[in-house]
Design an enzyme around this catalytic site. Structure first.
Site, PDB file in Angstrom:
ATOM      1  N   PHE A  74       7.704  -0.971  -1.053  1.00  0.00           N
ATOM      2  CA  PHE A  74       6.849  -2.362  -0.699  1.00  0.00           C
ATOM      3  C   PHE A  74       6.514  -2.681  -1.927  1.00  0.00           C
ATOM      4  O   PHE A  74       6.558  -1.411  -3.016  1.00  0.00           O
ATOM      5  CB  PHE A  74       5.426  -1.379   0.396  1.00  0.00           C
ATOM      6  CG  PHE A  74       5.064  -0.397  -0.462  1.00  0.00           C
ATOM      7  CD1 PHE A  74       5.463   1.034   0.054  1.00  0.00           C
ATOM      8  CD2 PHE A  74       3.561  -0.270  -0.600  1.00  0.00           C
ATOM      9  CE1 PHE A  74       4.479   2.189  -0.210  1.00  0.00           C
ATOM     10  CE2 PHE A  74       2.810   0.566  -1.591  1.00  0.00           C
ATOM     11  CZ  PHE A  74       3.513   1.917  -0.678  1.00  0.00           C
ATOM     12  N   PHE A  76       2.907  -2.027  -4.006  1.00  0.00           N
ATOM     13  CA  PHE A  76       3.812  -2.052  -5.158  1.00  0.00           C
ATOM     14  C   PHE A  76       4.189  -0.737  -5.037  1.00  0.00           C
ATOM     15  O   PHE A  76       3.299   0.436  -5.672  1.00  0.00           O
ATOM     16  CB  PHE A  76       3.427  -2.936  -6.533  1.00  0.00           C
ATOM     17  CG  PHE A  76       2.369  -4.365  -6.342  1.00  0.00           C
ATOM     18  CD1 PHE A  76       3.783  -4.816  -6.642  1.00  0.00           C
ATOM     19  CD2 PHE A  76       1.873  -4.580  -6.191  1.00  0.00           C
ATOM     20  CE1 PHE A  76       3.815  -6.348  -6.873  1.00  0.00           C
ATOM     21  CE2 PHE A  76       1.745  -5.939  -5.803  1.00  0.00           C
ATOM     22  CZ  PHE A  76       2.428  -6.746  -6.200  1.00  0.00           C
TER      23      PHE A  76
END
Ligand code: CUA
Length: 155
Positions: A74, A76
Protein backbone atom coordinates in the site's frame (compact mmCIF):
# COMPACT_ATOMS: atom_id res chain seq x y z
CA UNK A 1 -7.86 3.50 -63.91
CA UNK A 2 -6.29 0.11 -64.26
CA UNK A 3 -4.64 -1.67 -61.30
CA UNK A 4 -1.96 -4.11 -62.28
CA UNK A 5 -2.83 -7.71 -61.51
CA UNK A 6 0.21 -8.30 -59.26
CA UNK A 7 -0.45 -5.07 -57.42
CA UNK A 8 -3.95 -6.31 -56.66
CA UNK A 9 -2.55 -9.59 -55.30
CA UNK A 10 -0.12 -7.74 -53.05
CA UNK A 11 -2.87 -5.50 -51.73
CA UNK A 12 -4.95 -8.57 -50.89
CA UNK A 13 -1.94 -10.24 -49.28
CA UNK A 14 -1.21 -7.16 -47.15
CA UNK A 15 -4.81 -6.84 -46.06
CA UNK A 16 -4.96 -10.54 -45.24
CA UNK A 17 -1.86 -10.30 -43.01
CA UNK A 18 -3.40 -7.41 -41.06
CA UNK A 19 -6.62 -9.34 -40.52
CA UNK A 20 -4.63 -12.44 -39.47
CA UNK A 21 -2.70 -10.38 -36.88
CA UNK A 22 -5.86 -8.87 -35.46
CA UNK A 23 -7.49 -12.30 -35.19
CA UNK A 24 -4.36 -13.74 -33.52
CA UNK A 25 -4.29 -10.85 -31.06
CA UNK A 26 -7.91 -11.32 -30.02
CA UNK A 27 -7.57 -15.09 -29.76
CA UNK A 28 -4.49 -14.73 -27.52
CA UNK A 29 -5.75 -11.87 -25.39
CA UNK A 30 -9.34 -12.90 -24.83
CA UNK A 31 -10.20 -16.43 -25.93
CA UNK A 32 -7.15 -18.06 -24.33
CA UNK A 33 -7.07 -15.71 -21.34
CA UNK A 34 -3.36 -15.02 -21.67
CA UNK A 35 -2.06 -13.10 -18.67
CA UNK A 36 1.39 -13.01 -17.07
CA UNK A 37 1.99 -16.08 -14.86
CA UNK A 38 1.96 -14.06 -11.66
CA UNK A 39 -1.51 -12.72 -12.38
CA UNK A 40 -3.49 -15.94 -12.33
CA UNK A 41 -5.65 -14.90 -9.41
CA UNK A 42 -7.62 -11.73 -8.97
CA UNK A 43 -8.67 -9.76 -5.96
CA UNK A 44 -10.93 -6.72 -5.55
CA UNK A 45 -8.52 -3.91 -4.49
CA UNK A 46 -11.25 -2.40 -2.28
CA UNK A 47 -11.75 -5.67 -0.41
CA UNK A 48 -8.13 -6.75 0.06
CA UNK A 49 -8.44 -6.95 3.85
CA UNK A 50 -11.52 -9.17 3.62
CA UNK A 51 -10.09 -11.48 0.94
CA UNK A 52 -7.97 -14.56 1.69
CA UNK A 53 -5.02 -14.82 1.98
CA UNK A 54 -4.68 -11.06 2.49
CA UNK A 55 -7.11 -11.04 5.40
CA UNK A 56 -4.32 -12.65 7.42
CA UNK A 57 -1.04 -11.25 6.11
CA UNK A 58 2.18 -12.69 7.47
CA UNK A 59 4.51 -15.65 7.28
CA UNK A 60 3.23 -19.22 7.03
CA UNK A 61 5.34 -22.37 6.97
CA UNK A 62 4.20 -24.65 4.14
CA UNK A 63 7.01 -27.25 4.08
CA UNK A 64 10.24 -28.29 5.83
CA UNK A 65 12.17 -25.26 4.49
CA UNK A 66 9.34 -23.56 2.69
CA UNK A 67 7.37 -20.50 3.58
CA UNK A 68 4.69 -18.28 2.16
CA UNK A 69 4.94 -14.60 2.98
CA UNK A 70 1.62 -12.89 2.37
CA UNK A 71 2.28 -9.16 2.23
CA UNK A 72 -0.14 -6.38 1.39
CA UNK A 73 1.41 -3.47 -0.52
CA UNK A 74 0.00 0.00 0.00
CA UNK A 75 1.06 3.62 -0.19
CA UNK A 76 3.52 3.70 1.50
CA UNK A 77 4.51 0.39 3.01
CA UNK A 78 4.06 -3.35 3.27
CA UNK A 79 2.07 -5.31 5.81
CA UNK A 80 3.83 -6.97 7.57
CA UNK A 81 6.94 -4.83 7.19
CA UNK A 82 9.30 -7.42 8.61
CA UNK A 83 9.57 -11.21 8.40
CA UNK A 84 12.15 -13.59 9.78
CA UNK A 85 13.12 -16.97 8.26
CA UNK A 86 15.92 -19.51 8.85
CA UNK A 87 18.87 -19.74 6.42
CA UNK A 88 18.06 -21.92 3.42
CA UNK A 89 14.37 -21.07 3.40
CA UNK A 90 12.47 -21.00 0.16
CA UNK A 91 10.06 -18.11 0.47
CA UNK A 92 7.16 -17.39 -1.87
CA UNK A 93 6.14 -13.76 -1.56
CA UNK A 94 2.47 -13.21 -2.32
CA UNK A 95 1.34 -9.63 -2.64
CA UNK A 96 -1.39 -7.39 -3.93
CA UNK A 97 -1.95 -3.66 -3.74
CA UNK A 98 -4.74 -1.80 -2.00
CA UNK A 99 -4.24 1.28 -4.15
CA UNK A 100 -1.77 1.92 -6.98
CA UNK A 101 0.96 -0.10 -8.70
CA UNK A 102 3.92 -0.75 -6.43
CA UNK A 103 7.25 -2.50 -6.84
CA UNK A 104 8.59 -5.41 -4.84
CA UNK A 105 12.32 -5.77 -5.23
CA UNK A 106 15.03 -7.29 -3.08
CA UNK A 107 18.31 -5.92 -4.47
CA UNK A 108 20.92 -8.61 -5.16
CA UNK A 109 18.31 -11.34 -5.67
CA UNK A 110 15.95 -12.44 -8.45
CA UNK A 111 13.04 -10.92 -6.52
CA UNK A 112 11.69 -8.07 -8.62
CA UNK A 113 8.00 -7.91 -9.37
CA UNK A 114 5.32 -5.38 -9.99
CA UNK A 115 2.49 -5.42 -7.50
CA UNK A 116 -0.63 -4.61 -9.45
CA UNK A 117 -3.94 -3.79 -7.75
CA UNK A 118 -6.59 -6.35 -8.63
CA UNK A 119 -4.04 -9.12 -9.08
CA UNK A 120 -2.30 -11.65 -6.87
CA UNK A 121 1.42 -11.33 -7.59
CA UNK A 122 3.94 -14.01 -6.59
CA UNK A 123 7.69 -14.51 -6.63
CA UNK A 124 9.84 -17.18 -4.99
CA UNK A 125 13.39 -16.96 -3.66
CA UNK A 126 15.65 -19.20 -1.59
CA UNK A 127 17.68 -17.33 1.00
CA UNK A 128 21.01 -19.18 1.24
CA UNK A 129 22.92 -16.51 3.12
CA UNK A 130 22.10 -14.99 6.50
CA UNK A 131 21.53 -11.28 6.65
CA UNK A 132 19.03 -8.50 6.44
CA UNK A 133 17.40 -8.05 3.07
CA UNK A 134 15.49 -4.92 2.19
CA UNK A 135 12.30 -5.11 0.17
CA UNK A 136 12.00 -1.91 -1.83
CA UNK A 137 9.29 -0.34 -3.94
CA UNK A 138 10.75 0.46 -7.35
CA UNK A 139 7.60 1.83 -8.97
CA UNK A 140 6.97 5.51 -8.32
CA UNK A 141 3.76 5.54 -6.25
CA UNK A 142 3.57 8.97 -4.68
CA UNK A 143 5.17 11.45 -2.32
CA UNK A 144 6.58 8.92 0.15
CA UNK A 145 7.55 6.31 -2.47
CA UNK A 146 11.18 6.39 -1.29
CA UNK A 147 10.03 5.49 2.25
CA UNK A 148 8.22 2.35 1.13
CA UNK A 149 10.19 -0.67 2.32
CA UNK A 150 10.16 -3.84 4.38
CA UNK A 151 12.76 -6.23 5.71
CA UNK A 152 13.52 -9.95 5.49
CA UNK A 153 15.76 -11.20 8.28
CA UNK A 154 17.52 -14.45 7.47
CA UNK A 155 19.35 -16.23 10.30
CU1 CUA B 1 5.16 2.01 -3.63
CU2 CUA B 1 6.77 3.30 -4.75
Amino acid sequence: MHIHRYEKYWLMFGGGIIIAFIVALFVNAFAMGMTPPSDLQRVDPKKVEQTAPFDKPGLKQVGPNEYEAVMVSFAFGYNPNQIEVPVGSKVTFISTSKDVVHGFQIPGTNVNMMVVPGHVNKVTHTFDKPGEYLILCNEYCGAAHHMMMAKVIVK
